[in-house]
Write a protein that holds these residues in place. Sequence first.
Motif: not given
Length: 120
Positions: A28-31, A35-39, A95-96
Amino acid sequence: MSTERLVEYVDRMQQAAEQARALTEGMTENAFQADLRTQLAVTMSLVLLGEAAARIGVSHPDFIRDHAELPWAKIKGMRNLIVHDYYRADLSAIWGTVRSDLTDLISQLQSIRHWRIQGE
């Protein structure tokens, strides 16, 4: 630029876009926001996508003109923002981009790749 190099850059763009999508699959966008690693992984994928697009633009500007349907300026702009002003990057916009815009881009890149291979 040789056709082989051009195809390589288009492939790199597609791989980076697919990688960014895969990294966020099932999130989800919140997750994502938490999540710094994924970012960091997603933004690196976007940098790689933009870098390949920039190389095409420098070495093969006619290809950019021939495929104006792709958002070349936005791709390179996202790369520049992440590289030069990361802390100003809007995670919701990233994210979008990843969850919405990259699906169309991947499809367009596949069509371009297929067109190039077929020699049409």
